[in-house]
Design an enzyme around this catalytic site. Structure first.
Site, short mmCIF file in Angstrom:
data_model
loop_
_atom_site.label_atom_id
_atom_site.label_comp_id
_atom_site.label_asym_id
_atom_site.label_seq_id
_atom_site.Cartn_x
_atom_site.Cartn_y
_atom_site.Cartn_z
N CYS A 72 0.85 -1.19 0.00
CA CYS A 72 0.00 0.00 0.00
C CYS A 72 0.89 1.24 0.00
O CYS A 72 1.92 1.29 0.66
CB CYS A 72 -0.95 0.11 1.19
SG CYS A 72 -2.14 -1.22 1.27
N ARG B 148 3.75 -0.50 -4.80
CA ARG B 148 3.45 -0.94 -3.44
C ARG B 148 2.10 -1.64 -3.34
O ARG B 148 1.73 -2.15 -2.28
CB ARG B 148 3.47 0.25 -2.48
CG ARG B 148 4.79 0.97 -2.43
CD ARG B 148 4.74 2.12 -1.45
NE ARG B 148 4.63 1.63 -0.10
CZ ARG B 148 5.64 1.34 0.70
NH1 ARG B 148 6.87 1.48 0.27
NH2 ARG B 148 5.45 0.89 1.92
N TRP C 79 -2.91 -2.71 -1.63
CA TRP C 79 -2.67 -4.15 -1.77
C TRP C 79 -3.51 -4.78 -0.66
O TRP C 79 -3.22 -4.62 0.52
CB TRP C 79 -1.19 -4.47 -1.59
CG TRP C 79 -0.87 -5.92 -1.82
CD1 TRP C 79 -0.61 -6.51 -3.02
CD2 TRP C 79 -0.75 -6.94 -0.82
NE1 TRP C 79 -0.36 -7.85 -2.83
CE2 TRP C 79 -0.43 -8.15 -1.50
CE3 TRP C 79 -0.89 -6.97 0.57
CZ2 TRP C 79 -0.24 -9.35 -0.84
CZ3 TRP C 79 -0.71 -8.18 1.23
CH2 TRP C 79 -0.39 -9.35 0.52
N ASN D 120 -1.81 2.30 5.62
CA ASN D 120 -0.93 1.26 5.11
C ASN D 120 -0.49 0.41 6.29
O ASN D 120 0.06 0.94 7.26
CB ASN D 120 0.30 1.93 4.44
CG ASN D 120 1.43 0.96 4.21
OD1 ASN D 120 1.22 -0.24 4.07
ND2 ASN D 120 2.65 1.48 4.17
N GLU E 228 16.76 -18.42 -8.32
CA GLU E 228 16.33 -17.04 -8.62
C GLU E 228 15.67 -16.96 -10.02
O GLU E 228 14.65 -16.28 -10.19
CB GLU E 228 17.53 -16.09 -8.53
CG GLU E 228 17.28 -14.66 -8.99
CD GLU E 228 16.19 -13.92 -8.21
OE1 GLU E 228 15.71 -14.44 -7.19
OE2 GLU E 228 15.82 -12.82 -8.66
N LYS F 15 11.87 -15.62 -10.72
CA LYS F 15 11.59 -14.50 -11.62
C LYS F 15 10.56 -14.90 -12.66
O LYS F 15 9.62 -14.18 -12.94
CB LYS F 15 12.91 -14.09 -12.28
CG LYS F 15 13.05 -12.67 -12.58
CD LYS F 15 13.69 -11.84 -11.48
CE LYS F 15 13.00 -11.95 -10.14
NZ LYS F 15 13.65 -11.26 -9.07
N GLU G 12 7.09 -15.43 -11.09
CA GLU G 12 6.54 -14.19 -10.58
C GLU G 12 5.90 -13.33 -11.67
O GLU G 12 4.84 -12.75 -11.45
CB GLU G 12 7.68 -13.41 -9.91
CG GLU G 12 7.29 -12.10 -9.28
CD GLU G 12 8.46 -11.40 -8.61
OE1 GLU G 12 9.63 -11.76 -8.89
OE2 GLU G 12 8.22 -10.48 -7.83
N HIS H 223 15.88 -37.53 -8.17
CA HIS H 223 15.23 -37.90 -6.91
C HIS H 223 13.78 -37.42 -6.86
O HIS H 223 13.19 -37.32 -5.79
CB HIS H 223 16.02 -37.33 -5.73
CG HIS H 223 17.40 -37.89 -5.63
ND1 HIS H 223 17.65 -39.19 -5.28
CD2 HIS H 223 18.60 -37.33 -5.91
CE1 HIS H 223 18.96 -39.41 -5.31
NE2 HIS H 223 19.55 -38.30 -5.70
N LYS I 150 5.54 -4.66 -4.10
CA LYS I 150 7.00 -4.71 -3.95
C LYS I 150 7.47 -4.83 -2.51
O LYS I 150 8.29 -5.67 -2.19
CB LYS I 150 7.62 -3.47 -4.61
CG LYS I 150 9.13 -3.62 -4.71
CD LYS I 150 9.72 -2.81 -5.81
CE LYS I 150 11.20 -3.03 -5.95
NZ LYS I 150 11.55 -4.34 -6.52
#
Ligand code: M6R
Length: 587
Positions: free
Chosen positions: A2, A27, A72, A96, A459, A463, A466, A482, A582
């Site tokens: 927010c 945000r 958010w 917020n 990573e 990415k 996301e 495995h 974020k």
């Protein structure tokens, strides 16, 4: 999480607040609203959707002071009703954070009363209205004393010609402009409006009017908070001709490495004294910051031979960690605001560990929970997906590992400068477009690697998930057989990162195992033998040859570009992936 903006000045408030909200959308972006005060009357508009949903209303909103919010959702679905601002009596607020005891407060003070929204925030405005006796500051402090949780609450009141704000845990900055004063969750909102800002501390309350700003600490005493230059400028918000911030920020990876190196000397001496004698290191962080910790663990063990582990901050804080005064806990966070990372750092501090903050936000709360702060100098990162901050973190952690090893950082710095130039050429890596097409058509894409390549695989997978919403994971290549091998079919892609000559043959085993079962494979590598062995049987993305310890910086650029291009092919907005925000300031 927010974003809030407030303004009291000589200009049309709605326009300024709208502009600020657009810049804070990273945000949260599920709903937005603005309230302005004119002639003792508050008018408000709030809508589900992005900030631009408010655009058509701004011209009719007169008034030279007001507040705004981009949300958010935490409590209550994204909807017009749940969007902020919320009003009761003379007050209208934006919030917020999370009020953890909101249902108890509702039951205690408003039993049986019907609330308009499903939010936790509405109880705050109702309480303000209830306890208001003509003194806004007193009402804010009284209400704050009842709240558990995190909050930055900005309020307008029909009796007051300004904006009032109070905070705990959630960030608030004050901006000093030429034609009015501001509040905001983060500096980019005020770029171009304010050259100077100050940061409120937990418990602070501020009254912001056109003529000035008064700040009171939690004891209700007037205080001054240091004014510093606003590092966010209009230039830092410019897309520089890129269609998205993500691409712009990937292009800034080389600069983030160089600038982080240049800033390291300012932190080195303090760091040395703080970590001197430490015999164990734990790196904590969330998401991408945790993933940079996976790399740091390997650097620290390799260079300093000190046992190191990376732990997800939200796990660390709840698993009764064993730390001693000779444990160094390195808390990594781009924003310096992430709730789990902050709490992990505070816990480690309270248990006697030496806490080191590695952050891109020099005035963030994380810096206040640490014995030493190592700056990441990536510049403002607007895209929700972390890119240049990740590479800045890797550079900082590489240097920290050298300091822990008692080594001079001169040579390490030169290596980083050199690799930054290779990152630049990696931005032009060929073959990523066709691999992106392959991933975009897949039902799943998973990443494999060993050692440092494994850390980048984790990573790369994050990415891609996301911003393209393609399922997958990042696994050690040796783990394939495995369990993960069961995923292999013609609709699934394996991306194998191979930059470590010592382990290349072993990683190639994973490639062969997937190929043997008819799976699709792409290899990201800088090793000539790997290319020979592949003989065109898998797609090869060639990245520049480099120092093998620093290859994560180069392969990171490749996986970031892959995620970006895949998301664009799928018509996703890479800067604002669904459901995310974020700065994750709540649990
Ligand atoms: O601000 P932080 O570095 O503490 O944020 C941690 C994570 O929320 C963040 O890295 C997140 O995983 C990114 N969106 C990943 O791209």
């Amino acid at each position: 999480m927010c974003g809030i903006v407030g303004y009291a000045g000589g200009r049309k408030a709605a326009e300024i607040i709208y502009e600020g909200l657009l810049r804070l959308e990273y945000r949260g972006y599920d709903s937005a609203g603005i309230a302005v005060l004119k002639d003792g009357k508050i008018s408000a508009v709030k809508r589900q959707g992005r900030v631009c949903a408010l655009g058509g209303y701004i011209k009719d909103m007169d008034g030279k002071l007001g507040i705004g919010h981009t949300r958010w959702a935490t409590h209550g679905s994204p909807s017009d009703i749940n969007a902020h601002p919320h009003s009761a009596g003379k007050f209208t607020i934006v919030h917020n954070g999370i009020i953890e005891n909101y249902s108890q407060l509702k039951a205690e003070y408003f039993d049986g009363e019907k609330f308009t929204s499903e939010t936790d925030s509405e109880v705050v405005v109702r309480l303000l209205d209830k306890f208001y006796d003509g003194d806004i500051t007193r009402a804010l402090f009284k209400v704050a004393s009842l709240l558990n949780g995190s909050y930055a609450v900005a309020a307008v009141c029909t009796d007051f010609d300004g904006v009032a704000v109070i905070k705990n845990k959630s960030p608030v900055i004050i901006g000093y402009g030429n034609d009015g004063n501001f509040i905001a969750s983060d500096a980019p909102a005020l770029a171009g409006f304010c050259g100077e800002i100050s940061f409120l501390k937990d418990g602070d309350c501020a009254l912001v009017t056109r003529g000035g700003v008064s700040i009171f600490d939690s004891a209700m005493q007037g205080v001054l908070r240091e004014r510093v230059k606003n590092s966010a400028t209009n230039a830092s918000l410019d897309l520089n001709g890129c269609p998205h911030y993500m691409l712009k920020e990937i292009r800034e990876v080389p600069a983030s490495v160089v600038n982080t190196c240049n800033a390291y000397s300012s932190a080195e001496e303090k760091l040395k004294s703080v970590v001197s004698g430490c015999d164990r290191v734990i790196i904590v962080g969330c998401g991408t910051a945790y993933n940079s910790g996976l790399i740091a663990k390997r650097y620290i063990e390799k260079f300093a031979r000190i046992p190191a582990e990376a732990e997800i901050a939200g796990e660390f804080r709840y698993n009764r960690p064993v730390v001693t005064p000779t444990t160094a806990v390195i808390a990594v966070s781009q924003s310096g605001e992430t709730a789990d990372t902050l709490e992990a750092a505070k816990l480690a501090y309270s248990l006697g560990a030496k806490v080191v903050a590695v952050t891109n936000a020099p005035y963030s709360q994380l810096t206040r929970c640490a014995h030493a702060v190592v700056p990441v100098v990536a510049g403002h990162e607007i895209c929700v997906a972390a890119t240049k901050s990740y590479t800045g973190q890797i550079a900082a952690l590489y240097l920290i590992a050298h300091t822990l090893a008692g080594r001079d950082i001169g040579e390490a710095t030169q290596k980083l400068f050199k690799i930054s130039r290779l990152c630049e050429s990696a931005i032009e890596t060929e073959g990523i477009d066709s691999l992106a097409h392959m991933c975009a058509r897949s039902v799943g894409t998973y990443f494999l690697g060993r050692d440092l390549d494994y850390a980048v695989a984790v990573e790369g997978s994050l990415k891609l998930r996301e911003i393209s919403y393609i399922a997958g994971g990042g696994y050690p290549a040796g783990e394939l057989k495995h369990g993960t091998l069961a995923l292999v079919d013609e609709n699934v892609v394996a991306v194998v990162i191979i930059t470590d000559k010592r382990l290349a043959d072993k990683s190639m085993n994973a490639v062969e195992q997937v190929l043997a079962r008819g799976g699709k494979v792409a290899v990201i590598s800088n090793i000539a033998e790997t290319e020979k062995e592949l003989q065109g049987r898998a797609q090869l993305i060639k990245i520049p040859d480099c120092d093998e310890n620093l290859s994560p910086l180069v392969s990171a650029v490749a996986v970031q570009l892959l995620a970006y291009k895949t998301a664009v092919l799928l018509n996703r907005d890479p800067d604002k992936p669904r459901n995310l925000a974020k700065s994750v300031t709540v649990e």
